[in-house]
Write a protein that holds these residues in place. Structure first.
Motif, short mmCIF file in Angstrom:
data_model
loop_
_atom_site.label_atom_id
_atom_site.label_comp_id
_atom_site.label_asym_id
_atom_site.label_seq_id
_atom_site.Cartn_x
_atom_site.Cartn_y
_atom_site.Cartn_z
N ILE A 139 72.37 -10.58 5.27
CA ILE A 139 71.00 -10.63 5.88
C ILE A 139 70.23 -8.73 5.85
O ILE A 139 69.27 -8.30 5.65
N SER A 140 71.61 -8.16 6.80
CA SER A 140 71.07 -7.05 7.21
C SER A 140 70.89 -5.84 6.03
O SER A 140 71.52 -6.17 4.71
N ASN A 141 69.72 -5.09 7.11
CA ASN A 141 69.16 -4.37 5.91
C ASN A 141 69.67 -3.00 6.49
O ASN A 141 70.77 -2.14 7.19
N PRO A 142 70.07 -1.90 5.21
CA PRO A 142 69.00 -2.14 4.07
C PRO A 142 69.85 -2.77 3.12
O PRO A 142 71.33 -2.59 2.73
N VAL A 143 68.95 -4.02 2.77
CA VAL A 143 70.78 -4.72 1.24
C VAL A 143 71.16 -4.35 0.58
O VAL A 143 71.94 -4.57 -0.34
N ASN A 144 69.98 -3.02 -0.12
CA ASN A 144 70.29 -2.38 -1.21
C ASN A 144 71.42 -1.98 -1.33
O ASN A 144 72.52 -1.83 -2.31
N SER A 181 49.62 -18.41 -2.96
CA SER A 181 48.58 -19.57 -2.39
C SER A 181 47.32 -19.22 -2.10
O SER A 181 46.61 -19.81 -1.94
N GLU A 182 47.90 -18.42 -1.00
CA GLU A 182 46.61 -17.56 -0.61
C GLU A 182 45.49 -17.18 -0.99
O GLU A 182 44.18 -17.74 -0.84
N VAL A 183 46.25 -16.24 -2.42
CA VAL A 183 44.55 -15.57 -3.27
C VAL A 183 44.50 -16.70 -4.10
O VAL A 183 42.80 -16.70 -4.62
N THR A 184 44.98 -17.72 -4.42
CA THR A 184 44.97 -18.92 -5.58
C THR A 184 43.90 -19.50 -5.11
O THR A 184 43.35 -21.26 -5.93
N GLY A 185 44.20 -20.58 -3.67
CA GLY A 185 44.18 -21.66 -3.26
C GLY A 185 44.71 -22.70 -3.53
O GLY A 185 44.94 -23.86 -3.80
N ALA A 186 45.75 -22.57 -4.45
CA ALA A 186 46.83 -23.77 -5.08
C ALA A 186 47.92 -23.73 -3.61
O ALA A 186 48.31 -23.30 -3.26
N HIS A 187 48.61 -25.07 -4.01
CA HIS A 187 49.32 -25.29 -3.03
C HIS A 187 51.25 -24.03 -2.95
O HIS A 187 51.13 -24.13 -4.44
N PRO A 188 51.05 -23.66 -2.30
CA PRO A 188 52.78 -22.89 -1.91
C PRO A 188 54.05 -23.46 -2.82
O PRO A 188 54.85 -22.82 -4.42
N ASP A 189 53.79 -24.78 -3.49
CA ASP A 189 55.09 -25.62 -4.05
C ASP A 189 54.42 -25.02 -5.45
O ASP A 189 55.33 -24.84 -6.12
N GLU A 190 53.61 -25.08 -5.42
CA GLU A 190 52.95 -24.22 -6.78
C GLU A 190 53.39 -23.61 -7.56
O GLU A 190 52.00 -22.60 -8.73
N CYS A 191 53.14 -22.14 -6.99
CA CYS A 191 53.76 -20.81 -6.82
C CYS A 191 54.54 -20.34 -6.32
O CYS A 191 54.41 -18.84 -6.50
N LYS A 192 55.95 -21.01 -7.32
CA LYS A 192 56.84 -20.62 -7.16
C LYS A 192 56.81 -18.96 -7.90
O LYS A 192 56.73 -18.95 -9.52
N VAL A 193 57.77 -18.05 -7.41
CA VAL A 193 57.34 -16.85 -8.20
C VAL A 193 59.25 -16.15 -8.28
O VAL A 193 59.57 -16.07 -6.72
N THR A 194 59.25 -15.88 -9.01
CA THR A 194 60.94 -15.67 -9.64
C THR A 194 60.84 -13.96 -9.09
O THR A 194 59.29 -13.20 -9.20
N VAL A 195 61.58 -13.03 -8.02
CA VAL A 195 61.18 -11.74 -7.57
C VAL A 195 62.40 -11.29 -7.83
O VAL A 195 63.51 -11.59 -7.49
N VAL A 196 62.36 -10.61 -8.35
CA VAL A 196 63.67 -9.53 -8.78
C VAL A 196 63.66 -7.84 -8.68
O VAL A 196 63.13 -7.95 -7.63
N GLY A 197 65.03 -7.44 -8.26
CA GLY A 197 65.17 -6.07 -8.10
C GLY A 197 65.98 -5.79 -6.90
O GLY A 197 67.26 -6.23 -7.05
N GLY A 198 65.82 -5.80 -5.93
CA GLY A 198 66.32 -5.35 -4.88
C GLY A 198 65.29 -5.43 -3.22
O GLY A 198 64.65 -6.79 -3.73
#
Ligand SMILES: NC(=O)C1=CN([C@@H]2O[C@H](COP(=O)(O)OP(=O)(O)OC[C@H]3O[C@@H](n4cnc5c(N)ncnc54)[C@H](O)[C@@H]3O)[C@@H](O)[C@H]2O)C=CC1
Ligand SMILES: O=C([O-])CC(=O)C(=O)O
Length: 339
Positions: A139-144, A181-198
């Motif tokens: 967890i300790s930064n900088p993780v990259n 979810s804040e932008v779309t109004g959908a439940h966060p469970d329906e807003c799972k996003v893959t985040v890649v990189g670092g």
């Protein structure tokens, strides 16, 4: 003499017990006295896959352990003071490391390098000595950069297995779901996003086009959303105004990733989540590590998934990510080589 049905029930009960015992695990938190370490320890105390919690810090871990140990879950908790790092690691299968300094306003994660690089290196060396087969969650930064430092330290000690070293990028995934979810109004469970990189600024690449709700976000709203996911950490640093960075949401994210790994280790199939690991996905571009969806299993990393189809915007984000990430990785490697 037991009746046949009683004997069958007893043997099925003992099979259940031994299989659940096999699934349970001793977990250590290094940096357990800190802003992340304390709530993370609290959340891990509630995880049924944890049999034993070993809490270590150079300051305050025995107190945190005494407190958390009163919670009425099955696991045992023990705290270790500064001079008992090796004892804290005995028999440990999973080591979570949130030790080190956090940012203050105006700092980048890379500004933490000078302090945190040696902290992480020394903790990794202790893991190599006392728990050489443990999985390490950084967890300790900088993780990259700290993930390469940990990996190189384990290599030097002759105990490196790339399937067992993880940079925890789960907070980016958690933020992406919440902010979408804040932008779309959908439940966060329906807003799972893959985040890649670092895990810092431009190296954080959310793949919004791969989700139904994310695909619909366009123009200025899209640009602002991506920026918020990439710089969510700064939002918290600014709001805390000198008192540190994200601790509670990070503890949640750290506990979530630890749970995913424990489920994978216990044989559950289909546990897939982004994490920053040794990866060949961008080896041609000179990157040794990359975060993408990873299937977790009994050995840790079982399968690294490719990034998948990208939108034109995401191609640009990825192009900006790669050179920055490469520099961060090389900086970690260079530090480890001189150490
Ligand atoms: N990967 C991620 O997404 C995130 C990473 N972080 C990073 O996590 C780290 C910790 O953040 P906080 O808990 O807020 O900081 P904190 O200062 O509240 O706690 C850090 C703890 O580490 C301990 N520590 C320092 N040197 C140590 C050593 N050699 N061995 C054991 N423990 C040691 C300190 O005594 C302290 O209790 C920072 O580097 C921060 O940037 C923070 C948020 C998110
Ligand atoms: O921003 C920071 O320094 C802490 C961190 O990594 C995050 O909150 O994502």
């Amino acid at each position: 003499m037991l009746s046949r049905s009683a004997a069958r029930a007893l043997s099925s009960q003992s099979r259940q017990f031994s299989s659940s015992a096999a699934r349970q695990t001793k977990v250590a938190v290094l940096g357990a006295g800190g802003g992340i370490g304390q709530p993370l320890s609290l959340l891990l105390k509630q995880n049924k896959l944890v049999t034993s919690l070993s809490l270590y810090d150079i300051r305050g871990a025995p107190g945190v352990a005494a407190d958390v140990s009163h919670i009425d879950s099955q696991s045992e908790v023990k705290g270790y003071p500064a001079d008992q790092l090796d004892q804290a690691l005995e028999g440990v299968k999973v080591v979570v490391i949130p030790a080190g300094v956090p940012r203050k306003p105006g700092m980048t994660r890379d500004d933490l390098f000078n302090t945190n690089a040696s902290i992480v290196r020394d903790l990794a060396a202790a893991v190599a000595r006392s728990a050489p087969e443990a999985h390490l969650l950084i967890i300790s930064n900088p993780v990259n950069s700290t993930v390469p430092i940990v990996s190189e330290t384990l290599k030097k000690a002759g105990v490196y297995d790339p399937r067992r070293v993880f940079g925890v990028t789960t907070l980016d995934v958690v933020r992406a779901a919440r902010f979408l979810s804040e932008v779309t109004g959908a439940h966060p469970d329906e807003c799972k996003v893959t985040v890649v990189g670092g895990h810092s600024g431009s190296t954080i690449v959310p793949l919004l086009s791969q989700t139904a709700h994310g695909k619909a976000v366009k123009g200025e709203v899209y640009d602002k959303l991506v920026h918020r996911i990439q710089f969510g950490g700064d939002e918290v640093v600014k709001a805390k105004d000198g008192a540190g960075s994200a601790t509670l949401s990070m503890a949640y994210a750290g506990a979530k990733f630890t749970d995913a790994l424990l489920r994978g280790l216990s044989g559950e199939k289909g546990v897939v989540t982004p994490t920053f690991v040794k990866s060949d996905l961008f080896a041609k571009e000179g990157l040794e590590y990359f975060s993408s969806n990873v299937e977790l299993g009994p050995n840790g990393v079982e399968k690294i998934h490719p990034v998948g189809p990208l939108s034109a915007e995401e191609e640009k984000l990825l192009a900006a990510c790669l050179p920055d990430l490469k520099k961060n990785i090389e900086k970690g490697n260079a530090f480890a080589a001189q150490s």
